[in-house]
Design a protein around this motif. Structure first.
Motif, mmCIF file in Angstrom:
data_model
loop_
_atom_site.group_PDB
_atom_site.id
_atom_site.type_symbol
_atom_site.label_atom_id
_atom_site.label_comp_id
_atom_site.label_asym_id
_atom_site.label_seq_id
_atom_site.Cartn_x
_atom_site.Cartn_y
_atom_site.Cartn_z
ATOM 1 N N SER A 226 42.827 -19.250 15.973
ATOM 2 C CA SER A 226 42.948 -20.635 15.521
ATOM 3 C C SER A 226 41.593 -21.328 15.543
ATOM 4 N N ILE A 227 41.358 -22.121 14.502
ATOM 5 C CA ILE A 227 40.158 -22.953 14.434
ATOM 6 C C ILE A 227 40.539 -24.272 15.108
ATOM 7 N N MET A 228 39.946 -24.505 16.271
ATOM 8 C CA MET A 228 40.322 -25.681 17.080
ATOM 9 C C MET A 228 39.679 -26.939 16.492
ATOM 10 N N ARG A 229 40.420 -28.042 16.596
ATOM 11 C CA ARG A 229 41.641 -28.232 17.284
ATOM 12 C C ARG A 229 42.860 -28.052 16.388
ATOM 13 N N ALA A 230 42.775 -28.468 15.109
ATOM 14 C CA ALA A 230 43.989 -28.529 14.287
ATOM 15 C C ALA A 230 44.673 -27.168 14.145
ATOM 16 N N GLY A 231 43.896 -26.091 14.078
ATOM 17 C CA GLY A 231 44.485 -24.764 13.894
ATOM 18 C C GLY A 231 45.422 -24.369 15.012
ATOM 19 N N LEU B 164 36.109 -22.779 18.268
ATOM 20 C CA LEU B 164 35.987 -24.246 18.199
ATOM 21 C C LEU B 164 34.885 -24.608 17.208
ATOM 22 N N ILE B 165 35.332 -25.142 16.077
ATOM 23 C CA ILE B 165 34.405 -25.629 15.047
ATOM 24 C C ILE B 165 34.779 -27.078 14.777
ATOM 25 N N GLN B 166 33.812 -27.957 14.785
ATOM 26 C CA GLN B 166 34.071 -29.366 14.489
ATOM 27 C C GLN B 166 33.206 -29.788 13.318
ATOM 28 N N ARG B 167 33.812 -30.534 12.409
ATOM 29 C CA ARG B 167 33.097 -31.045 11.257
ATOM 30 C C ARG B 167 32.378 -32.321 11.661
ATOM 31 N N ASP B 168 31.094 -32.422 11.326
ATOM 32 C CA ASP B 168 30.345 -33.642 11.620
ATOM 33 C C ASP B 168 30.912 -34.791 10.777
ATOM 34 N N LEU C 6 43.955 -19.379 11.400
ATOM 35 C CA LEU C 6 44.813 -20.571 11.292
ATOM 36 C C LEU C 6 44.005 -21.862 11.210
ATOM 37 N N ASP C 7 44.180 -22.612 10.153
ATOM 38 C CA ASP C 7 43.655 -23.991 10.067
ATOM 39 C C ASP C 7 44.447 -24.713 8.981
ATOM 40 N N PRO C 8 45.096 -25.838 9.310
ATOM 41 C CA PRO C 8 45.947 -26.479 8.307
ATOM 42 C C PRO C 8 45.191 -27.133 7.151
ATOM 43 N N MET C 9 43.916 -27.500 7.356
ATOM 44 C CA MET C 9 43.211 -28.238 6.306
ATOM 45 C C MET C 9 41.995 -27.446 5.804
ATOM 46 N N LEU C 10 41.930 -27.240 4.486
ATOM 47 C CA LEU C 10 40.770 -26.601 3.856
ATOM 48 C C LEU C 10 40.176 -27.642 2.905
ATOM 49 N N ALA C 11 39.134 -28.334 3.369
ATOM 50 C CA ALA C 11 38.557 -29.431 2.570
ATOM 51 C C ALA C 11 37.344 -28.898 1.791
ATOM 52 N N THR C 12 36.137 -28.996 2.365
ATOM 53 C CA THR C 12 34.975 -28.405 1.672
ATOM 54 C C THR C 12 34.984 -26.886 1.822
ATOM 55 N N GLY C 13 35.680 -26.415 2.852
ATOM 56 C CA GLY C 13 35.695 -24.971 3.144
ATOM 57 C C GLY C 13 34.664 -24.576 4.190
ATOM 58 N N GLY C 14 33.804 -25.517 4.578
ATOM 59 C CA GLY C 14 32.726 -25.191 5.517
ATOM 60 C C GLY C 14 33.224 -24.596 6.828
ATOM 61 N N SER C 15 34.261 -25.196 7.425
ATOM 62 C CA SER C 15 34.747 -24.728 8.733
ATOM 63 C C SER C 15 35.344 -23.327 8.625
ATOM 64 N N ALA C 16 36.188 -23.115 7.634
ATOM 65 C CA ALA C 16 36.849 -21.808 7.499
ATOM 66 C C ALA C 16 35.828 -20.715 7.174
ATOM 67 N N GLY D 123 45.589 -37.282 5.523
ATOM 68 C CA GLY D 123 44.733 -37.916 6.530
ATOM 69 C C GLY D 123 44.153 -36.860 7.455
ATOM 70 N N ASP D 124 43.909 -37.278 8.696
ATOM 71 C CA ASP D 124 43.309 -36.355 9.676
ATOM 72 C C ASP D 124 44.420 -35.609 10.407
ATOM 73 N N PHE D 125 44.554 -34.335 10.117
ATOM 74 C CA PHE D 125 45.672 -33.565 10.691
ATOM 75 C C PHE D 125 45.624 -33.575 12.213
ATOM 76 N N GLY D 126 44.444 -33.288 12.788
ATOM 77 C CA GLY D 126 44.313 -33.204 14.249
ATOM 78 C C GLY D 126 44.710 -34.511 14.909
ATOM 79 N N ASP D 127 44.257 -35.620 14.361
ATOM 80 C CA ASP D 127 44.607 -36.927 14.937
ATOM 81 C C ASP D 127 46.115 -37.155 14.868
HETATM 82 C C1 PRP Z 1 39.253 -30.480 10.211
HETATM 83 C C2 PRP Z 1 40.238 -29.397 9.791
HETATM 84 C C3 PRP Z 1 39.346 -28.262 9.399
HETATM 85 C C4 PRP Z 1 38.175 -28.976 8.788
HETATM 86 C C5 PRP Z 1 38.304 -28.946 7.291
HETATM 87 O O1 PRP Z 1 38.851 -30.282 11.506
HETATM 88 O O2 PRP Z 1 41.154 -29.040 10.773
HETATM 89 O O3 PRP Z 1 38.930 -27.462 10.488
HETATM 90 O O4 PRP Z 1 38.198 -30.327 9.264
HETATM 91 O O5 PRP Z 1 37.185 -29.450 6.675
HETATM 92 P P1 PRP Z 1 36.130 -28.552 5.890
HETATM 93 O O6 PRP Z 1 36.909 -27.592 5.050
HETATM 94 O O7 PRP Z 1 35.373 -29.554 5.079
HETATM 95 O O8 PRP Z 1 35.268 -27.854 6.883
HETATM 96 P P2 PRP Z 1 37.887 -31.263 12.328
HETATM 97 O O9 PRP Z 1 36.498 -30.706 12.336
HETATM 98 O O10 PRP Z 1 38.053 -32.666 11.847
HETATM 99 O O11 PRP Z 1 38.397 -31.095 13.791
HETATM 100 P P3 PRP Z 1 39.845 -31.219 14.455
HETATM 101 O O12 PRP Z 1 40.547 -29.918 14.163
HETATM 102 O O13 PRP Z 1 39.507 -31.378 15.900
HETATM 103 O O14 PRP Z 1 40.560 -32.411 13.890
#
Ligand code: PRP
Ligand code: URA
Length: 242
Positions: free
Chosen positions: A108-113, A133-137, A162-172, A233-237
């Protein structure tokens, strides 16, 4: 352009005439061989409607997102290889079936994953789960890697990332880099995701074309803060703190 059009479909039981079925926005279909989008059933769209709604409280958000996570895990398991397995039934007959090949591991990619771990555990009893643990700035949207803890033998396992949100893709993408550095072949990774942006899915497919993505929905795009729109919105929040 086709990526950014929000398609609409009639949803409802097929026994109802089309004109009586409500129209709803369904997932954008992307032409990427490695991306599987869950069937856009009335049930899935109703669950997504619940978690996208800003009025949905945390208890309901947790409950309904878990339901979708379960559908994602069930679909992802279809992408793991199986071997022929013939067994004997209690009435003495044989049945030509299959059995899963190889060992698996969740990451899991913490925290949301971490919110997707329960669904994985419901389907795969005592599954090993690694953490990254990856956090987006918040200003730049760029990911930062803080920590990882993965099973020693992860290179010999099939990984459900596991990560529910794929936005820019940077974290995954960063998480896949970590997995590859531990010896996991690209083709042994399946990324489970609730909502993807078209650009996130395309970035991912371009860099790691052999990683499978199983997602519930490809949305319209990203806003100026790189949040998915319409998104949720912000899944983790919403899952942990709101
Ligand atoms: C969110 C989300 C992904 C990431 C997606 O996590 O859970 O990991 O942003 O964005 P990206 O595709 O642009 O990288 P966030 O870093 O906000 O941390 P969180 O899981 O603690 O909420
Ligand atoms: N992370 C989230 O939780 N939501 C988004 O829309 C983008 C990143």
């Amino acid at each position: 352009d086709t990526l950014h059009r929000a398609p609409s479909g009639h949803l409802g039981p097929s026994y109802k005439p089309t004109e009586e079925q409500p129209s709803a926005t369904i997932s954008t279909q992307v032409k990427l061989a490695n991306v599987t989008i869950l069937p856009q059933t009335p049930q899935l769209i109703a669950l997504l409607t619940m978690i996208r709604d800003e009025r949905t409280n945390r208890a309901d958000f947790i409950f309904y997102s878990n339901r979708i996570n379960r559908l994602l895990v069930e679909e992802a398991l279809n992408h793991l290889p199986v071997l022929a397995s013939t067994i004997t039934t209690p009435v003495g007959r044989t049945y030509a079936g299959v059995a899963f090949e190889g060992k698996i591991c969740g990451v899991s990619i913490m925290r949301a994953g971490e919110a997707m771990e329960q669904a994985l555990r419901e389907c795969c009893r005592s599954v090993r789960i690694g953490k990254i643990l990856i956090q987006r700035d918040e200003e730049t949207s760029l990911p930062r890697l803080f920590y990882d803890k993965l099973p020693e033998d992860i290179g010999e396992r099939w990984v459900l990332l596991l990560d529910p949100m794929l936005a820019t893709g940077g974290s995954a993408l960063m998480a896949v880099d970590v997995l590859r550095s531990r010896g996991v072949p690209e083709e042994h990774i399946c990324f489970l995701n609730l909502i993807a942006s078209p650009e996130g899915a395309a970035n991912f497919a371009k860099k790691f074309p052999k990683v499978r993505i199983v997602t519930a929905f490809v949305d319209q795009g990203l806003n100026e803060k790189n949040y998915i729109v319409p998104g949720l919105g912000d899944f983790g929040d919403r899952f942990y703190t709101l």
